[in-house]
Scaffold this motif. Structure first.
Motif, PDB file in Angstrom:
ATOM      1  N   UNK A   5      10.396  62.227 -22.809  1.00 37.75           N
ATOM      2  CA  UNK A   5      11.076  60.855 -23.299  1.00 37.75           C
ATOM      3  C   UNK A   5      12.540  61.179 -23.044  1.00 37.75           C
ATOM      4  N   UNK A   6      12.972  62.518 -23.248  1.00 36.28           N
ATOM      5  CA  UNK A   6      14.422  62.546 -23.136  1.00 36.28           C
ATOM      6  C   UNK A   6      14.894  62.265 -21.490  1.00 36.28           C
ATOM      7  N   UNK A   7      14.098  62.984 -20.691  1.00 41.31           N
ATOM      8  CA  UNK A   7      14.124  62.698 -19.152  1.00 41.31           C
ATOM      9  C   UNK A   7      14.232  61.424 -18.866  1.00 41.31           C
ATOM     10  N   UNK A   8      13.235  60.551 -19.322  1.00 46.33           N
ATOM     11  CA  UNK A   8      13.369  59.141 -19.171  1.00 46.33           C
ATOM     12  C   UNK A   8      14.700  58.645 -19.578  1.00 46.33           C
ATOM     13  N   UNK A   9      15.081  58.670 -20.682  1.00 41.89           N
ATOM     14  CA  UNK A   9      16.385  58.127 -21.459  1.00 41.89           C
ATOM     15  C   UNK A   9      17.532  58.403 -20.406  1.00 41.89           C
ATOM     16  N   UNK A  17      22.048  54.716 -32.089  1.00 42.80           N
ATOM     17  CA  UNK A  17      20.966  54.833 -32.846  1.00 42.80           C
ATOM     18  C   UNK A  17      19.618  54.205 -32.309  1.00 42.80           C
ATOM     19  N   UNK A  18      20.062  53.242 -31.793  1.00 41.09           N
ATOM     20  CA  UNK A  18      18.859  52.125 -31.221  1.00 41.09           C
ATOM     21  C   UNK A  18      18.119  52.923 -30.110  1.00 41.09           C
ATOM     22  N   UNK A  19      19.051  53.473 -29.263  1.00 38.66           N
ATOM     23  CA  UNK A  19      18.454  54.175 -28.207  1.00 38.66           C
ATOM     24  C   UNK A  19      17.635  55.412 -28.604  1.00 38.66           C
ATOM     25  N   UNK A  20      18.023  56.270 -29.475  1.00 44.23           N
ATOM     26  CA  UNK A  20      17.522  57.434 -30.009  1.00 44.23           C
ATOM     27  C   UNK A  20      16.185  56.953 -30.743  1.00 44.23           C
ATOM     28  N   UNK A  21      15.950  55.885 -31.227  1.00 41.34           N
ATOM     29  CA  UNK A  21      14.792  55.442 -31.780  1.00 41.34           C
ATOM     30  C   UNK A  21      13.906  54.966 -30.727  1.00 41.34           C
ATOM     31  N   UNK A  22      14.534  54.386 -29.727  1.00 40.22           N
ATOM     32  CA  UNK A  22      13.776  54.272 -28.408  1.00 40.22           C
ATOM     33  C   UNK A  22      13.268  55.580 -27.871  1.00 40.22           C
ATOM     34  N   UNK A  23      13.950  56.370 -27.794  1.00 41.16           N
ATOM     35  CA  UNK A  23      13.616  57.687 -27.285  1.00 41.16           C
ATOM     36  C   UNK A  23      12.309  58.237 -28.130  1.00 41.16           C
ATOM     37  N   UNK A  24      12.408  58.166 -29.465  1.00 39.90           N
ATOM     38  CA  UNK A  24      11.359  58.593 -30.394  1.00 39.90           C
ATOM     39  C   UNK A  24      10.168  57.812 -30.269  1.00 39.90           C
ATOM     40  N   UNK A  25      10.345  56.423 -29.895  1.00 42.35           N
ATOM     41  CA  UNK A  25       9.066  55.827 -29.722  1.00 42.35           C
ATOM     42  C   UNK A  25       8.436  55.884 -28.301  1.00 42.35           C
ATOM     43  N   UNK A  26       9.268  56.211 -27.463  1.00 41.33           N
ATOM     44  CA  UNK A  26       8.708  56.745 -25.965  1.00 41.33           C
ATOM     45  C   UNK A  26       7.961  57.999 -26.117  1.00 41.33           C
ATOM     46  N   UNK A  27       8.560  58.836 -26.881  1.00 38.62           N
ATOM     47  CA  UNK A  27       7.737  60.147 -27.043  1.00 38.62           C
ATOM     48  C   UNK A  27       6.641  60.089 -27.708  1.00 38.62           C
TER      49      UNK A  27
END
Length: 194
Positions: A61-65, A171-181
Motif C-alpha cells: 500500500x505504501x509503494x502504491x501511494x 490525512x486523507x491520503x494516509x487514510x487511503x493508504x490504510x484502506x488500500x492496505x
C-alpha cells in the motif's frame, strides 16, 4: 573478430536481470494480480517481512501511494513563470520515493552501500528499516499503515510534532493508504488460499 554480438548479449542479460520496471503491473487494485505479474515483488516483500516484520500488505500500500509501482518514479519538475524548469520538487526517487539524504543514511547504517532505489528488493528493505525506526522513535506499530505512512511522509520529528494535522490532504491520503492496505491484505489472504 566482431565483439558487438557478444557485448550486445551481455547488455541484454544485464537488462533482463534488472528488478526495476518503468511501467507498473497492469492491475494495481488487485494484490494477487500484482504478484502474479511480478513474482519477484513477492519475494522482496516476504524477505522484508521476515527481516523487519513489516506486513506485506502495508509495504504494498505504501509503494502504491509513493510510486504506483514504477521503479524510476520521480517528483514533478518545478517551473518558474510556468515554463522554465528549475529542478524537481524533491530528491525523492524510486519505488519508495526515498529522499537522497535518507537513502544515504540507510545505506550507511545498514552497510547496504550498493542499494538502488529502483530495485524492489532494496526499496522494500529500506521501507522495513525506516518503519522499524518509526516504531522505535514514534511507537507506531508496523501494522499501522495509516500512521506509518504519516511518519514516512513527514519524517519522525515532523510526525512527533504533529505537522500532518495541518495538512488535511495528507490525512486523507494516509487514510487511503490504510484502506488500500486492508484491501491488499484481504486479497493476499484469498490468493494464498487458491
Amino acid at each position: 573478430m566482431n565483439r558487438f554480438p557478444y557485448a550486445l548479449g551481455v547488455v541484454l542479460l544485464l537488462v533482463s536481470c534488472s528488478t526495476g520496471y518503468k511501467t507498473p503491473p497492469a492491475n494495481l487494485d488487485n494484490a494477487c494480480s500484482i504478484i502474479a505479474q511480478r513474482p519477484e515483488y513477492m519475494r522482496a516483500f516476504r524477505k522484508a517481512e521476515r527481516k523487519w516484520g513489516v506486513p506485506i500488505h502495508v509495504q504494498m500500500a505504501t509503494i502504491y501511494q509513493e510510486s504506483k509501482f514504477i521503479s524510476n518514479a520521480r517528483t514533478p519538475h518545478q517551473y518558474v513563470l510556468g515554463v522554465l524548469p528549475v529542478g524537481r520538487q524533491s530528491s525523492a526517487y524510486g519505488y519508495g520515493q526515498a529522499l537522497d539524504g535518507t537513502w544515504d543514511e540507510y545505506r550507511r547504517v545498514t552497510g547496504n552501500r550498493g542499494a538502488k532505489r529502483h530495485d524492489i528488493k532494496d526499496a522494500t528493505d529500506f521501507m522495513g528499516w525506516y518503519f522499524n525506526r518509526t516504531l522505535k522513535t514514534n511507537g507506531i506499530p508496523l501494522s499501522d499503515a495509516r500512521n506509518q505512512y504519516l511518519a514516512y511522509h513527514e519524517g519522525h520529528s515532523g510526525y512527533a510534532r504533529g505537522s500532518y494535522k495541518a495538512k488535511s490532504w495528507l490525512v486523507r491520503v494516509a487514510n487511503e493508504v490504510d484502506s488500500r492496505a486492508t484491501v491488499y491484505g484481504l486479497q493476499l489472504a484469498d490468493c494464498r488460499r487458491r
